[in-house]
Design a protein around this motif. Structure first.
Motif, PDB file in Angstrom:
ATOM      1  N   THR A  51       0.860  -1.355  -0.029  1.00  0.00           N
ATOM      2  CA  THR A  51      -0.190   0.125   0.058  1.00  0.00           C
ATOM      3  C   THR A  51       0.893   1.059  -0.175  1.00  0.00           C
ATOM      4  N   GLN A  59      -3.119   3.307  -3.455  1.00  0.00           N
ATOM      5  CA  GLN A  59      -3.720   3.384  -2.010  1.00  0.00           C
ATOM      6  C   GLN A  59      -5.263   3.615  -2.152  1.00  0.00           C
ATOM      7  N   TRP A 116      -0.251   3.696   6.650  1.00  0.00           N
ATOM      8  CA  TRP A 116      -1.538   2.725   6.390  1.00  0.00           C
ATOM      9  C   TRP A 116      -0.968   1.276   5.693  1.00  0.00           C
ATOM     10  N   ARG A 169       2.918  -9.708   9.737  1.00  0.00           N
ATOM     11  CA  ARG A 169       1.904 -10.582   9.535  1.00  0.00           C
ATOM     12  C   ARG A 169       1.759 -11.664  10.596  1.00  0.00           C
TER      13      ARG A 169
END
Ligand SMILES: Cc1cc2nc3c(=O)[nH]c(=O)nc-3n(C[C@H](O)[C@H](O)[C@H](O)COP(=O)(O)O)c2cc1C
Length: 269
Positions: free
Chosen positions: A12, A190, A237, A242
């Motif tokens: 992103t 984005q 953002w 993970r």
């Protein structure tokens, strides 16, 4: 680019994009990739609107910045999404999900722990943090050479029916194809999501884009080529974090977490 390299390096983009127009060939390729996605009964419920007109982009940007300022100053944003906020690497290491807000505006840093309290909100408003963040957001969107709106056919997108789920699932697959393709083309992408947080502002965009009654505008993205250097913005953002496979993969039944994969589970490895 190898396929898995694209998968693991997809990102992103938070920061500015180059102002250069996205070439018509690349625009076409992005849409071809999206359209190659699977869909229920091959329904292809998606529609795309490509926006390059500077006036329209500036107006979407204005609405986006305003929406961000509004939801941040009213506290709606923090209230709605607080479960995703992490304020330290330690917290991030524990959850391995959500987003790290470790670059709050300098004035606010001493009050990090109070962001979700009434007094924290008042302080932020007094320091005009929502205005500053909203203006940053407006500039980012305004400086993007291409916006892409994705829509679904209302006939397929019926939230109360299974076809609603299938159509959103199909759109997700299409958007992931497009997103991966940006990686190969040296582009960034984005979500422009703040207008969606304020329904009347989203409606203004729907009207500006002349979305017909039989389509639902689902999302708007900003795209462009990536600059040489990218700086991490105040609100990041994007996250490389993970969960470990043992946190989200099971074997045979959902009572048995997958073991033995955690050591080699960093994205891109
Ligand atoms: C359904 C969905 C909604 C998202 N909303 C936003 C958003 O509003 N603003 C944004 O910048 N990124 C948004 N993202 C991107 C996520 O924040 C991002 O995927 C996540 O932090 C992981 O970072 P990465 O995409 O760089 O791997 C969204 C992603 C998805 C799939």
């Amino acid at each position: 680019m190898e396929f898995l390299d694209a998968v693991f390096s997809r990102r992103t983009t938070n920061g500015p994009l180059r102002p250069d127009p996205v070439s018509p060939e690349h625009q076409q390729l992005l849409i071809r990739a999206a359209a190659a996605a699977p869909s229920q009964f091959n329904s292809q419920p998606w529609r795309f609107v490509l926006i390059e007109d500077p006036g329209t982009i500036a107006e979407v940007a204005r609405i986006s910045g305003e929406s961000m300022t509004q939801v941040m100053s009213e506290g709606t944003f923090f209230h709605r999404y607080r479960r995703y906020f992490r304020f330290s690497q330690k917290e991030m290491d524990q959850t391995r999900s959500g987003m790290l807000f470790d670059r709050l505006p300098a004035l606010l840093r001493p009050f990090t722990g109070q962001v979700f309290t009434d007094s924290g909100q008042k302080l932020m408003n007094r320091l005009r943090v929502p205005q500053k963040l909203g203006e940053d957001n407006r500039k980012l969107v305004a400086g993007s050479p291409l916006l892409v709106g994705v829509m679904l056919e209302r006939q397929e997108y019926r939230p109360e029916q299974l076809s609603g789920f299938y159509s959103v699932f199909s759109m997700g697959a299409a958007m992931e194809n497009l997103w991966l393709t940006t990686t190969q083309l040296g582009m960034g992408i984005q979500f422009v999501s703040f207008p969606m947080e304020v329904p009347e502002n989203w409606q203004r965009i729907v009207e500006m884009l002349r979305v017909p009654d039989d389509l639902e505008l689902m999302a708007v993205y900003r795209l462009g080529y990536l600059p040489e250097r990218q700086h991490r913005p105040t609100i990041d953002w994007s996250s490389r974090e993970r969960k470990l496979p043992s946190q989200f993969v099971f074997r045979e039944t959902c009572e048995r977490p997958q073991t033995g994969w955690d050591e080699d589970s960093r994205p891109g490895v």
